[in-house]
Design an enzyme around this catalytic site. Structure first.
Site, PDB file in Angstrom:
ATOM      1  N   ASP A  53       0.820  -1.202   0.000  1.00 21.30           N
ATOM      2  CA  ASP A  53       0.000   0.000   0.000  1.00 21.30           C
ATOM      3  C   ASP A  53       0.860   1.260   0.000  1.00 21.30           C
ATOM      4  O   ASP A  53       2.073   1.215   0.250  1.00 21.30           O
ATOM      5  CB  ASP A  53      -0.901   0.028   1.245  1.00 21.30           C
ATOM      6  N   TYR A 111       5.671 -10.160   6.693  1.00 22.13           N
ATOM      7  CA  TYR A 111       5.521  -8.727   6.960  1.00 22.13           C
ATOM      8  C   TYR A 111       5.857  -8.451   8.421  1.00 22.13           C
ATOM      9  O   TYR A 111       5.516  -9.242   9.299  1.00 22.13           O
ATOM     10  CB  TYR A 111       4.088  -8.268   6.703  1.00 22.13           C
TER      11      TYR A 111
END
Length: 247
Positions: A53, A111
């Site tokens: 993002d 992540y």
């Protein structure tokens, strides 16, 4: 055509995410394609393993591209690093199998989300950490909540795309919470992640740590299948794609 695989790192602070968009070229994918196309003299498409993002960083993003003529991988790497902006770097370029695809062949992704818990400012890490100001978080409760999140579930409640018409079932293999004097690190390893999924999971876990949400309520969120029922989306700057793994 020769297929190539590259590993890329970037500071996502000033970019509109990984994926190229029609109204701007200020994305990681667009920058890579622009330099490769200039090098080759024809359009080159770059495919990433994950669509990070806006504002999200990467230390181990993997991307794949094809060239009409074979070129030395090290020369491609050096050319990219010579002309890319300073906040994007190519760690390596290698030959790839003809059918290799960086996204579809990925087995899992790792992540890391960093939460700063010190009242003092994290001056040198401020672009890579969420400076949480809400007081002490109950990490034991947060760890208890992660036990329900691990496994294969329908994560629609944790998806930021309300128009998602594909499957929202994903598998999370591990969630690890490590706490130091200055920060809380939450690591996620899964087979894939929906839009904003990791950040919504973090926002939900923070609510558990604040005592606003029961640690045993995660299964109810799976059943609800509603974004409105989960926690807020944690800020982008705390999230980094650390590694993409292949079988």
């Amino acid at each position: 055509m020769q297929n190539y695989r590259m590993t890329v790192q970037y500071d996502g602070t000033r970019y509109n995410g990984w994926q190229k968009q029609g109204d701007t070229d200020h994305t990681i994918q667009s920058k890579l394609e622009s330099v490769l196309s200039r090098m080759c003299g024809y359009p080159v498409d770059v495919h990433g393993a994950g669509r990070t993002d806006a504002g999200v960083h990467a230390k181990g993003q993997v991307a794949q591209f094809r060239l009409k003529d074979e070129m030395d991988p090290d020369e491609i790497r050096d050319y990219l690093n010579a002309y890319l902006p300073d906040d994007i770097g190519v760690l390596s370029v290698d030959y790839a199998a003809p059918r290799f695809h960086s996204r579809y062949n990925a087995s899992n992704k790792y992540y890391l989300y960093r939460i700063g818990k010190n009242k003092a400012r994290h001056v040198f890490d401020r672009k890579y950490i969420y400076e949480y100001r809400g007081g002490k978080l109950d990490t034991d409760a947060m760890k208890l909540a992660t036990l329900q999140l691990i496994g294969t579930h329908d994560f629609r409640s944790f998806c930021g795309n309300p128009k998602m018409n594909k499957s929202t079932v994903r598998t999370i293999y591990t969630i690890r919470i490590d706490e130091t004097e200055d920060e809380i690190d939450i690591g996620f390893v899964g087979d894939g992640f929906l839009q904003y999924m990791v950040r919504i999971l973090v926002g939900t876990l923070i609510e558990v740590g604040e005592g606003k949400r029961d640690a045993q309520s995660m299964n109810a969120l799976f059943e609800a299948r509603s974004r409105r029922m989960a926690g807020p989306t944690a800020p982008a700057q705390g999230l980094t794609l650390m590694e993409v793994r292949y079988s």
